[in-house]
Design a protein around this motif. Structure first.
Motif, PDB file in Angstrom:
ATOM      1  N   ARG A  14       0.758  -1.750   0.179  1.00  7.24           N
ATOM      2  CA  ARG A  14      -0.469   0.118   0.360  1.00  7.24           C
ATOM      3  C   ARG A  14       0.697   1.203   0.149  1.00  7.24           C
ATOM      4  N   CYS A  15       0.173   2.167  -0.226  1.00  4.97           N
ATOM      5  CA  CYS A  15       0.727   3.564  -0.189  1.00  4.97           C
ATOM      6  C   CYS A  15       1.152   4.584   1.048  1.00  4.97           C
ATOM      7  N   PRO A  16       1.784   4.146   1.652  1.00  7.52           N
ATOM      8  CA  PRO A  16       2.458   5.058   2.700  1.00  7.52           C
ATOM      9  C   PRO A  16       1.173   6.357   2.974  1.00  7.52           C
ATOM     10  N   HIS A  17       1.012   7.006   2.125  1.00  2.00           N
ATOM     11  CA  HIS A  17       0.564   8.267   1.856  1.00  2.00           C
ATOM     12  C   HIS A  17      -1.228   8.274   1.593  1.00  2.00           C
ATOM     13  N   THR A  18      -2.370   7.554   0.670  1.00  2.00           N
ATOM     14  CA  THR A  18      -2.594   7.731   0.080  1.00  2.00           C
ATOM     15  C   THR A  18      -3.820   6.418   0.748  1.00  2.00           C
ATOM     16  N   HIS A  19      -2.126   4.872   0.950  1.00  2.00           N
ATOM     17  CA  HIS A  19      -3.340   3.714   1.602  1.00  2.00           C
ATOM     18  C   HIS A  19      -3.714   3.277   0.113  1.00  2.00           C
ATOM     19  N   GLN A  20      -3.179   3.364  -0.823  1.00  2.00           N
ATOM     20  CA  GLN A  20      -3.983   3.109  -1.863  1.00  2.00           C
ATOM     21  C   GLN A  20      -3.316   1.494  -3.152  1.00  2.00           C
ATOM     22  N   PRO A  21      -3.247   0.769  -3.534  1.00  2.00           N
ATOM     23  CA  PRO A  21      -2.988  -0.528  -3.429  1.00  2.00           C
ATOM     24  C   PRO A  21      -2.005   0.253  -4.638  1.00  2.00           C
ATOM     25  N   LEU A  22      -0.519  -0.416  -4.620  1.00  2.00           N
ATOM     26  CA  LEU A  22       0.219  -0.172  -5.393  1.00  2.00           C
ATOM     27  C   LEU A  22       0.755  -1.518  -6.794  1.00  2.00           C
ATOM     28  N   ARG A  23       0.716  -0.170  -7.759  1.00  2.00           N
ATOM     29  CA  ARG A  23       0.953  -1.585  -9.088  1.00  2.00           C
ATOM     30  C   ARG A  23       2.253  -1.198  -9.603  1.00  2.00           C
ATOM     31  N   TRP A  24       2.581  -1.963 -10.349  1.00  2.00           N
ATOM     32  CA  TRP A  24       3.648  -1.543 -11.858  1.00  2.00           C
ATOM     33  C   TRP A  24       3.494  -0.607 -12.188  1.00  2.00           C
ATOM     34  N   ALA A  25       4.308   0.609 -12.569  1.00  2.00           N
ATOM     35  CA  ALA A  25       4.369   1.334 -13.244  1.00  2.00           C
ATOM     36  C   ALA A  25       4.612   1.639 -14.939  1.00  2.00           C
ATOM     37  N   GLU A  26       3.947   1.873 -15.774  1.00  2.00           N
ATOM     38  CA  GLU A  26       3.447   1.623 -16.470  1.00  2.00           C
ATOM     39  C   GLU A  26       4.362   3.075 -17.366  1.00  2.00           C
ATOM     40  N   ALA A  27       4.934   2.542 -18.770  1.00  2.00           N
ATOM     41  CA  ALA A  27       5.598   3.803 -19.908  1.00  2.00           C
ATOM     42  C   ALA A  27       5.132   5.154 -18.739  1.00  2.00           C
ATOM     43  N   ALA A  28       3.839   5.459 -19.003  1.00  5.20           N
ATOM     44  CA  ALA A  28       3.440   6.405 -19.082  1.00  5.20           C
ATOM     45  C   ALA A  28       3.678   7.501 -17.307  1.00  5.20           C
ATOM     46  N   ASP A  29       3.376   5.751 -16.579  1.00  3.94           N
ATOM     47  CA  ASP A  29       4.273   6.667 -14.937  1.00  3.94           C
ATOM     48  C   ASP A  29       4.544   6.928 -15.243  1.00  3.94           C
ATOM     49  N   LEU A  30       6.274   6.114 -16.161  1.00  2.00           N
ATOM     50  CA  LEU A  30       7.308   6.451 -15.409  1.00  2.00           C
ATOM     51  C   LEU A  30       7.760   8.446 -16.097  1.00  2.00           C
ATOM     52  N   GLN A  31       7.235   8.303 -17.305  1.00  2.00           N
ATOM     53  CA  GLN A  31       7.623   9.325 -17.756  1.00  2.00           C
ATOM     54  C   GLN A  31       7.616  11.197 -16.767  1.00  2.00           C
ATOM     55  N   HIS A  32       6.099  10.822 -16.845  1.00  2.00           N
ATOM     56  CA  HIS A  32       5.706  11.775 -15.724  1.00  2.00           C
ATOM     57  C   HIS A  32       6.123  11.776 -14.368  1.00  2.00           C
ATOM     58  N   HIS A  33       6.858  10.693 -13.949  1.00  2.00           N
ATOM     59  CA  HIS A  33       8.316  10.718 -13.014  1.00  2.00           C
ATOM     60  C   HIS A  33       9.126  11.507 -12.868  1.00  2.00           C
ATOM     61  N   GLY A  34       9.494  11.245 -14.533  1.00  2.18           N
ATOM     62  CA  GLY A  34      10.761  11.878 -14.668  1.00  2.18           C
ATOM     63  C   GLY A  34      11.909  10.924 -15.090  1.00  2.18           C
ATOM     64  N   HIS A  35      11.388   9.272 -15.049  1.00  2.25           N
ATOM     65  CA  HIS A  35      12.137   7.790 -14.815  1.00  2.25           C
ATOM     66  C   HIS A  35      12.329   7.890 -16.485  1.00  2.25           C
ATOM     67  N   PRO A  36      12.923   7.143 -16.882  1.00  2.00           N
ATOM     68  CA  PRO A  36      13.019   6.500 -17.897  1.00  2.00           C
ATOM     69  C   PRO A  36      12.038   5.190 -18.175  1.00  2.00           C
TER      70      PRO A  36
END
Length: 65
Positions: A14-36
């Protein structure tokens, strides 16, 4: 590096901030957060929080942002 073990635990992570479930980051998520696009990481359900995987271990520490 074999990260398949994470799939066994992912339903309990779970996310320590929102307590939402976690999932694998997809390419769009990585790009949004500035990662390859080929990086392995986890994000919370709505993709607003990013959790890198360092040396095969998810870093699930709260982020300031």
């Amino acid at each position: 590096m074999d990260l398949s073990w994470i799939n066994d635990f992912l339903p309990t992570f779970r996310c320590p901030h929102t307590h939402q479930p976690l999932r694998w980051a997809e390419a769009a998520d990585l790009q949004h957060h500035g990662h390859p696009a080929d990086e392995k990481a986890l994000v919370n359900q709505d993709g607003t929080r990013f959790y890198p995987i360092e040396d095969g271990i998810p870093v699930l520490l709260p982020q300031d942002s």
